[in-house]
Design a protein around this motif. Structure first.
Motif, PDB file in Angstrom:
ATOM      1  N   GLN A 133     -42.488  -2.458  34.183  1.00  0.00           N
ATOM      2  CA  GLN A 133     -43.797  -1.820  34.253  1.00  0.00           C
ATOM      3  C   GLN A 133     -44.890  -2.788  33.829  1.00  0.00           C
ATOM      4  O   GLN A 133     -45.950  -2.854  34.464  1.00  0.00           O
ATOM      5  N   GLN A 134     -44.650  -3.542  32.765  1.00  0.00           N
ATOM      6  CA  GLN A 134     -45.641  -4.519  32.319  1.00  0.00           C
ATOM      7  C   GLN A 134     -45.842  -5.603  33.369  1.00  0.00           C
ATOM      8  O   GLN A 134     -46.957  -6.044  33.614  1.00  0.00           O
ATOM      9  N   HIS A 135     -44.763  -6.015  34.002  1.00  0.00           N
ATOM     10  CA  HIS A 135     -44.848  -7.040  35.048  1.00  0.00           C
ATOM     11  C   HIS A 135     -45.658  -6.528  36.231  1.00  0.00           C
ATOM     12  O   HIS A 135     -46.481  -7.250  36.781  1.00  0.00           O
ATOM     13  N   GLN A 136     -45.430  -5.278  36.630  1.00  0.00           N
ATOM     14  CA  GLN A 136     -46.162  -4.697  37.751  1.00  0.00           C
ATOM     15  C   GLN A 136     -47.642  -4.551  37.418  1.00  0.00           C
ATOM     16  O   GLN A 136     -48.503  -4.795  38.261  1.00  0.00           O
ATOM     17  N   GLN A 137     -47.961  -4.148  36.201  1.00  0.00           N
ATOM     18  CA  GLN A 137     -49.357  -3.991  35.805  1.00  0.00           C
ATOM     19  C   GLN A 137     -50.062  -5.344  35.756  1.00  0.00           C
ATOM     20  O   GLN A 137     -51.229  -5.457  36.102  1.00  0.00           O
ATOM     21  N   GLN A 138     -49.355  -6.356  35.347  1.00  0.00           N
ATOM     22  CA  GLN A 138     -49.958  -7.668  35.198  1.00  0.00           C
ATOM     23  C   GLN A 138     -50.237  -8.310  36.550  1.00  0.00           C
ATOM     24  O   GLN A 138     -51.229  -9.011  36.712  1.00  0.00           O
ATOM     25  N   TYR A 139     -49.372  -8.089  37.520  1.00  0.00           N
ATOM     26  CA  TYR A 139     -49.495  -8.772  38.799  1.00  0.00           C
ATOM     27  C   TYR A 139     -49.869  -7.835  39.936  1.00  0.00           C
ATOM     28  O   TYR A 139     -49.448  -8.034  41.067  1.00  0.00           O
ATOM     29  N   GLN A 140     -50.664  -6.816  39.649  1.00  0.00           N
ATOM     30  CA  GLN A 140     -51.122  -5.940  40.722  1.00  0.00           C
ATOM     31  C   GLN A 140     -52.124  -6.700  41.574  1.00  0.00           C
ATOM     32  O   GLN A 140     -52.914  -7.490  41.096  1.00  0.00           O
ATOM     33  N   GLU A 141     -52.084  -6.407  42.867  1.00  0.00           N
ATOM     34  CA  GLU A 141     -53.015  -7.039  43.790  1.00  0.00           C
ATOM     35  C   GLU A 141     -54.409  -6.497  43.528  1.00  0.00           C
ATOM     36  O   GLU A 141     -54.629  -5.301  43.464  1.00  0.00           O
ATOM     37  N   LYS A 142     -55.367  -7.399  43.373  1.00  0.00           N
ATOM     38  CA  LYS A 142     -56.747  -7.011  43.132  1.00  0.00           C
ATOM     39  C   LYS A 142     -57.587  -7.445  44.328  1.00  0.00           C
ATOM     40  O   LYS A 142     -57.341  -8.510  44.906  1.00  0.00           O
ATOM     41  N   PRO A 143     -58.578  -6.644  44.690  1.00  0.00           N
ATOM     42  CA  PRO A 143     -59.444  -7.047  45.809  1.00  0.00           C
ATOM     43  C   PRO A 143     -60.176  -8.353  45.481  1.00  0.00           C
ATOM     44  O   PRO A 143     -60.469  -8.642  44.325  1.00  0.00           O
ATOM     45  N   GLU A 144     -60.475  -9.118  46.519  1.00  0.00           N
ATOM     46  CA  GLU A 144     -61.133 -10.395  46.330  1.00  0.00           C
ATOM     47  C   GLU A 144     -62.525 -10.199  45.740  1.00  0.00           C
ATOM     48  O   GLU A 144     -63.274  -9.326  46.179  1.00  0.00           O
ATOM     49  N   GLY A 145     -62.867 -10.973  44.752  1.00  0.00           N
ATOM     50  CA  GLY A 145     -64.177 -10.893  44.130  1.00  0.00           C
ATOM     51  C   GLY A 145     -64.241  -9.958  42.943  1.00  0.00           C
ATOM     52  O   GLY A 145     -65.253  -9.889  42.262  1.00  0.00           O
ATOM     53  N   GLU A 146     -63.171  -9.208  42.684  1.00  0.00           N
ATOM     54  CA  GLU A 146     -63.177  -8.294  41.546  1.00  0.00           C
ATOM     55  C   GLU A 146     -62.941  -9.078  40.260  1.00  0.00           C
ATOM     56  O   GLU A 146     -62.076  -9.934  40.194  1.00  0.00           O
ATOM     57  N   VAL A 147     -63.726  -8.769  39.261  1.00  0.00           N
ATOM     58  CA  VAL A 147     -63.610  -9.449  37.975  1.00  0.00           C
ATOM     59  C   VAL A 147     -63.248  -8.413  36.922  1.00  0.00           C
ATOM     60  O   VAL A 147     -63.861  -7.356  36.846  1.00  0.00           O
ATOM     61  N   THR A 148     -62.239  -8.725  36.120  1.00  0.00           N
ATOM     62  CA  THR A 148     -61.868  -7.819  35.038  1.00  0.00           C
ATOM     63  C   THR A 148     -61.899  -8.592  33.733  1.00  0.00           C
ATOM     64  O   THR A 148     -61.551  -9.772  33.680  1.00  0.00           O
ATOM     65  N   VAL A 149     -62.325  -7.918  32.693  1.00  0.00           N
ATOM     66  CA  VAL A 149     -62.373  -8.517  31.363  1.00  0.00           C
ATOM     67  C   VAL A 149     -61.483  -7.690  30.463  1.00  0.00           C
ATOM     68  O   VAL A 149     -61.680  -6.493  30.319  1.00  0.00           O
ATOM     69  N   GLU A 150     -60.486  -8.339  29.878  1.00  0.00           N
ATOM     70  CA  GLU A 150     -59.586  -7.649  28.972  1.00  0.00           C
ATOM     71  C   GLU A 150     -59.961  -8.042  27.556  1.00  0.00           C
ATOM     72  O   GLU A 150     -60.044  -9.221  27.226  1.00  0.00           O
ATOM     73  N   LYS A 151     -60.186  -7.045  26.728  1.00  0.00           N
ATOM     74  CA  LYS A 151     -60.617  -7.299  25.360  1.00  0.00           C
ATOM     75  C   LYS A 151     -59.443  -7.063  24.425  1.00  0.00           C
ATOM     76  O   LYS A 151     -58.784  -6.034  24.484  1.00  0.00           O
ATOM     77  N   ASN A 152     -59.213  -8.006  23.552  1.00  0.00           N
ATOM     78  CA  ASN A 152     -58.161  -7.879  22.553  1.00  0.00           C
ATOM     79  C   ASN A 152     -58.741  -7.101  21.384  1.00  0.00           C
ATOM     80  O   ASN A 152     -59.625  -7.575  20.679  1.00  0.00           O
ATOM     81  N   THR A 153     -58.249  -5.889  21.162  1.00  0.00           N
ATOM     82  CA  THR A 153     -58.827  -5.019  20.136  1.00  0.00           C
ATOM     83  C   THR A 153     -58.123  -5.144  18.789  1.00  0.00           C
ATOM     84  O   THR A 153     -58.517  -4.486  17.844  1.00  0.00           O
ATOM     85  N   THR A 154     -57.115  -5.977  18.721  1.00  0.00           N
ATOM     86  CA  THR A 154     -56.425  -6.117  17.434  1.00  0.00           C
ATOM     87  C   THR A 154     -57.240  -7.022  16.530  1.00  0.00           C
ATOM     88  O   THR A 154     -57.656  -8.105  16.907  1.00  0.00           O
TER      89      THR A 154
END
Length: 81
Positions: free
Chosen positions: A39-60
């Motif tokens: 599940q973690q592998h699938q979430q990490q490597y999901q296909e994203k549309p071209e030009g989409e930018v995501t920012v992941e924030k480390n909350t720890t």
């Protein structure tokens, strides 16, 4: 004498049950870990549309040491003898 016989009987019963159920418990635990990893592998490597930018924030938050009460900084020079 009765206590010793009961203790030996309980020992062999626990030993038998442990041998019977331990492999099953280990197998189920391994399968859960493997499923979680997939599940973690699938979430990490999901296909994203071209030009989409995501920012992941480390909350720890890591524990930061309070340096206010440590002391004063003293600058020094090396002296040759």
């Amino acid at each position: 004498m009765k206590f010793i016989l009961i203790a030996i009987g309980v020992y062999f019963l626990i030993k038998y049950l442990f041998r019977a159920f331990f492999p099953v418990i280990v197998k189920k635990t391994f399968e859960k870990m493997q499923q979680k990893q997939q599940q973690q592998h699938q979430q990490q490597y999901q296909e994203k549309p071209e030009g989409e930018v995501t920012v992941e924030k480390n909350t720890t938050n890591k524990d930061k040491h309070d340096t206010k009460g440590v002391g004063d900084y003293v600058d020094f020079e090396e002296v040759d003898d």
